[in-house]
Each structure stands twice: as C-alpha cells, then as structure tokens.
Design an enzyme around this catalytic site. Structure first.
Site, PDB file in Angstrom:
ATOM      1  N   GLY A   1       0.783  -1.235   0.000  1.00  0.00           N
ATOM      2  CA  GLY A   1       0.000   0.000   0.000  1.00  0.00           C
ATOM      3  C   GLY A   1       0.810   1.276   0.000  1.00  0.00           C
TER       4      GLY A   1
ATOM      5  CG  MET B   1      -1.357  -8.309  -6.270  1.00  0.00           C
ATOM      6  SD  MET B   1      -0.603  -7.395  -7.645  1.00  0.00           S
ATOM      7  CE  MET B   1       0.226  -8.742  -8.482  1.00  0.00           C
TER       8      MET B   1
ATOM      9  CG  ASN C   1      -3.927  -1.151 -12.608  1.00  0.00           C
ATOM     10  OD1 ASN C   1      -3.671  -1.294 -11.411  1.00  0.00           O
ATOM     11  ND2 ASN C   1      -3.316  -1.848 -13.554  1.00  0.00           N
TER      12      ASN C   1
ATOM     13  CG  HIS D   1       1.129  -2.496 -15.337  1.00  0.00           C
ATOM     14  ND1 HIS D   1       0.814  -3.711 -14.781  1.00  0.00           N
ATOM     15  CD2 HIS D   1       2.083  -2.743 -16.266  1.00  0.00           C
ATOM     16  CE1 HIS D   1       1.541  -4.651 -15.354  1.00  0.00           C
ATOM     17  NE2 HIS D   1       2.309  -4.093 -16.256  1.00  0.00           N
TER      18      HIS D   1
ATOM     19  CB  SER E   1       1.454   2.872 -17.517  1.00  0.00           C
ATOM     20  OG  SER E   1       2.620   2.581 -18.257  1.00  0.00           O
TER      21      SER E   1
ATOM     22  CG  ASP F   1      -1.931  -4.887 -16.833  1.00  0.00           C
ATOM     23  OD1 ASP F   1      -2.533  -4.231 -15.974  1.00  0.00           O
ATOM     24  OD2 ASP F   1      -1.231  -5.877 -16.562  1.00  0.00           O
TER      25      ASP F   1
HETATM   26  N1  NHR Z   1      -8.740  -6.477 -14.402  1.00  0.00           N
HETATM   27  C1  NHR Z   1      -9.054  -6.144 -15.645  1.00  0.00           C
HETATM   28  N2  NHR Z   1     -10.177  -6.661 -16.154  1.00  0.00           N
HETATM   29  N3  NHR Z   1      -8.295  -5.327 -16.412  1.00  0.00           N
HETATM   30  C2  NHR Z   1      -7.159  -4.841 -15.901  1.00  0.00           C
HETATM   31  O1  NHR Z   1      -6.440  -4.036 -16.671  1.00  0.00           O
HETATM   32  C3  NHR Z   1      -6.757  -5.167 -14.582  1.00  0.00           C
HETATM   33  C4  NHR Z   1      -7.600  -6.015 -13.846  1.00  0.00           C
HETATM   34  C5  NHR Z   1      -7.256  -6.398 -12.554  1.00  0.00           C
HETATM   35  C6  NHR Z   1      -6.075  -5.975 -12.000  1.00  0.00           C
HETATM   36  C7  NHR Z   1      -3.878  -4.863 -12.174  1.00  0.00           C
HETATM   37  C8  NHR Z   1      -2.866  -5.700 -12.954  1.00  0.00           C
HETATM   38  C9  NHR Z   1      -1.505  -5.042 -13.036  1.00  0.00           C
HETATM   39  O2  NHR Z   1      -1.425  -3.809 -13.044  1.00  0.00           O
HETATM   40  C10 NHR Z   1      -5.211  -5.161 -12.740  1.00  0.00           C
HETATM   41  C11 NHR Z   1      -5.562  -4.743 -14.027  1.00  0.00           C
HETATM   42  C12 NHR Z   1      -3.183  -9.061 -11.280  1.00  0.00           C
HETATM   43  C13 NHR Z   1      -2.809  -9.937 -12.285  1.00  0.00           C
HETATM   44  C14 NHR Z   1      -2.844 -11.441 -12.082  1.00  0.00           C
HETATM   45  O3  NHR Z   1      -2.392 -12.182 -12.925  1.00  0.00           O
HETATM   46  C15 NHR Z   1      -2.469  -9.401 -13.518  1.00  0.00           C
HETATM   47  C16 NHR Z   1      -2.497  -8.026 -13.716  1.00  0.00           C
HETATM   48  C17 NHR Z   1      -2.858  -7.160 -12.688  1.00  0.00           C
HETATM   49  C18 NHR Z   1      -3.204  -7.695 -11.470  1.00  0.00           C
HETATM   50  N4  NHR Z   1      -3.387 -11.927 -10.949  1.00  0.00           N
HETATM   51  C19 NHR Z   1      -3.562 -13.327 -10.607  1.00  0.00           C
HETATM   52  C20 NHR Z   1      -5.017 -13.777 -10.816  1.00  0.00           C
HETATM   53  O4  NHR Z   1      -5.227 -14.965 -11.073  1.00  0.00           O
HETATM   54  C21 NHR Z   1      -3.239 -13.609  -9.160  1.00  0.00           C
HETATM   55  C22 NHR Z   1      -1.834 -13.257  -8.775  1.00  0.00           C
HETATM   56  C23 NHR Z   1      -1.647 -13.194  -7.280  1.00  0.00           C
HETATM   57  O5  NHR Z   1      -2.628 -13.341  -6.517  1.00  0.00           O
HETATM   58  O6  NHR Z   1      -0.519 -12.922  -6.870  1.00  0.00           O
HETATM   59  O7  NHR Z   1      -5.933 -12.944 -10.677  1.00  0.00           O
HETATM   60  O8  NHR Z   1      -0.483  -5.747 -13.163  1.00  0.00           O
HETATM   61  C1  GAR Z   2       3.101  -1.287  -7.453  1.00  0.00           C
HETATM   62  O1  GAR Z   2       4.378  -1.314  -8.011  1.00  0.00           O
HETATM   63  C2  GAR Z   2       2.060  -1.412  -8.540  1.00  0.00           C
HETATM   64  O2  GAR Z   2       2.420  -0.765  -9.716  1.00  0.00           O
HETATM   65  C3  GAR Z   2       2.029  -2.884  -8.722  1.00  0.00           C
HETATM   66  O3  GAR Z   2       2.160  -3.435  -7.437  1.00  0.00           O
HETATM   67  C4  GAR Z   2       2.875  -2.540  -6.609  1.00  0.00           C
HETATM   68  C5  GAR Z   2       2.076  -2.258  -5.384  1.00  0.00           C
HETATM   69  O4  GAR Z   2       2.845  -1.548  -4.461  1.00  0.00           O
HETATM   70  N1  GAR Z   2       0.819  -3.341  -9.304  1.00  0.00           N
HETATM   71  C6  GAR Z   2       0.743  -4.498  -9.887  1.00  0.00           C
HETATM   72  O5  GAR Z   2       1.697  -5.195 -10.117  1.00  0.00           O
HETATM   73  C7  GAR Z   2      -0.647  -4.893 -10.227  1.00  0.00           C
HETATM   74  N2  GAR Z   2      -0.619  -6.242 -10.683  1.00  0.00           N
HETATM   75  P1  GAR Z   2       2.156  -0.889  -3.209  1.00  0.00           P
HETATM   76  O6  GAR Z   2       1.277  -1.947  -2.569  1.00  0.00           O
HETATM   77  O7  GAR Z   2       3.307  -0.526  -2.312  1.00  0.00           O
HETATM   78  O8  GAR Z   2       1.371   0.299  -3.667  1.00  0.00           O
END
Ligand code: NHR
Ligand code: GAR
Length: 220
Positions: free
Chosen positions: A19, A97, A114, A116, A143, A152
């Site tokens: 966070g 996540m 979001n 990323h 981004s 993403d």
């Molecule tokens: N959902 C949608 N529909 N579109 C996006 O652009 C999203 C989203 C949900 C989350 C954040 C994203 C990132 O910035 C985000 C964007 C989690 C995963 C993932 O694979 C991928 C991308 C992002 C967040 N998660 C696994 C799953 O099965 C679990 C991984 C874990 O728990 O550690 O959901 O990167």
């Molecule tokens: C950040 O680097 C963010 O960009 C990334 O997780 C970190 C969270 O840090 N997001 C993702 O990878 C989403 N899949 P924080 O909890 O310290 O803010």
C-alpha cells in the site's frame, strides 16, 4: 463551504499488499486544497499492510477474501456490493492482484484506474521489472490507465520514464519505479477528481484534449 462539499470526489482504493501507493494518495490529500476523499480501502488479503496504513489515517477498511468465493464472478459481485455501499465517484486499483471480470469492469467503466509497473503496452501482467532487465531495455517506468476488459490494456493516462542502469536488479529498478508511481498516481487521481480527466470513446481526455497513445508523458 457548500461548493467545497459538492466538489469532493469520494474514492475507494482496492489493494492486496504494502500500500505504498495508497500512502502516496493519503499524503496527497493532506495538502488542504485536495478534492480527493478516500472513503474506504478494500483488500482481498486480511494481512495487507495497506489496511494498517488506512486505519492509521482513520479511513474505513474492509477485507473480502477471494478464497471464500466459488469463482471470480461471485467474488466480483460481492466486491461490487461492498464498493457501492460507499458510493464512490472513482475506484482506484493500488497493487490489487486479482484480475477483474468483464462485468466488474463494465460496472465501473470510466471510473476505474490502475497503476502498472511498466511502460505499457510493454510487459502486461506480472514480473515487469525482471522482464524489462532480461530484454535489455534502457528505459523502464510505470503507467496509469483506465481499466477495461483487456488486462493492462485500457487507455493510458500518464506514464513516467526512468533510465535503466547497468547495475540494476529487479529490486533496485522497482524501488526507482515506485518513486515515480507515487508522483503520477496522485496526479492522475486529482485530475479525475477535478473533472479534468475522463474516458472518451477514442481514449483518455485531459482538459478536453485526447491524450497521446502513451498518455501524458513524463521524462527525466
Ligand atoms: N482487471 C481487468 N479486467 N483489467 C485490468 O487491466 C486489470 C484487472 C485487474 C487488476 C492490475 C494488474 C496489473 O497492473 C489489474 C488490471 C493481477 C494480475 C494477475 O495475474 C495481472 C495483472 C494485474 C493484477 N493476478 C492473478 C489472478 O489470477 C493472481 C496473482 C496473485 O494473486 O498474486 O488474478 O499488473
Ligand atoms: C506497485 O508497483 C504497482 O504498480 C504494482 O504493485 C505494486 C504495489 O505496491 N501493481 C501491480 O503489479 C498490479 N498487478 P504498493 O502496494 O506498495 O502500492
């Protein structure tokens, strides 16, 4: 006073971990003239340190454990209910996540952001710093984008670019990217709160102008 109240933008933050981006948002609302009010912080993990940061700042918190649900749709439906109880104008993913279903994303279309840790469209998904290093990239960054059904892949709002150093590890790179995240996320959220940023048919608009494909670009 009346006017000030109506200009407040209630935000719900979703997170899964440390966070630090939430902290940057909290700090940015402490300037006195911020239109942003963080109404609640919701985590899918009860042990997320971001929940403690929220409690320390006097912000309402909720936990919704995805493992307690049978599938994504059921989790997302419960999440929508939890979020909408706070009636936010904007929902912010800050290290959240869990991939969100199409129904969830549609429900918050145009009011879901979001951050990323890569220069999208490069390195969607996870392990972005390691992937940038392995590719030999000389530049990396982060981004902010509107969330759409394409993971993403939604329209970009702002990107910050940093140089990659020869001696960088995924950890050192992540550390410098984080500094940039903490600058650009509060900036983008504030733009939205001030009604300067919105999602149009062709992409993200800032002050009525369609942003470039990269979003607003910040370079050293
Ligand atoms: N959902 C949608 N529909 N579109 C996006 O652009 C999203 C989203 C949900 C989350 C954040 C994203 C990132 O910035 C985000 C964007 C989690 C995963 C993932 O694979 C991928 C991308 C992002 C967040 N998660 C696994 C799953 O099965 C679990 C991984 C874990 O728990 O550690 O959901 O990167
Ligand atoms: C950040 O680097 C963010 O960009 C990334 O997780 C970190 C969270 O840090 N997001 C993702 O990878 C989403 N899949 P924080 O909890 O310290 O803010």
């Amino acid at each position: 006073m009346q006017e000030r109240m109506s200009n407040t933008c209630d935000v719900v933050v979703l997170l899964s971990g440390s966070g630090s981006n939430l902290q940057a948002l909290i700090d940015s609302t402490r300037t006195g003239d911020s239109p942003v009010r963080i109404a609640a912080v919701i985590s899918n993990r009860a042990d997320a340190y971001g929940l403690q940061r929220a409690r320390d700042a006097g912000i309402d918190t909720r936990t919704l454990d995805h493992k307690a649900f049978e599938g994504r749709e059921a989790f997302d439906a419960a999440l929508i209910e939890l979020i909408d109880a706070f009636n936010p104008k904007l929902v912010v993913l800050a290290g959240f996540m869990r991939i969100l279903s199409a129904g969830f994303v549609r429900h918050y279309q145009g009011r879901l952001l979001n951050i990323h840790p890569s220069l999208l469209p490069k390195y969607k998904g996870l392990h972005t710093h390691q992937r940038a290093l392995e590719a030999g990239d000389t530049e990396h960054g982060c981004s902010v984008h509107f969330v759409t059904e394409e993971l993403d892949g939604g329209p970009l709002v702002v990107q910050s670019v940093i140089p990659v150093e020869l001696q960088d590890s995924p950890q050192s790179l992540a550390q410098r990217v984080h500094v940039q995240e903490h600058l650009i996320y509060p900036m983008a959220v504030r733009w939205f709160a001030e009604d300067r940023l919105l999602l149009g048919e062709q992409g993200a608009l800032l002050d009525g102008q369609l942003l470039a494909a990269s979003g607003h670009l910040i370079r050293p």
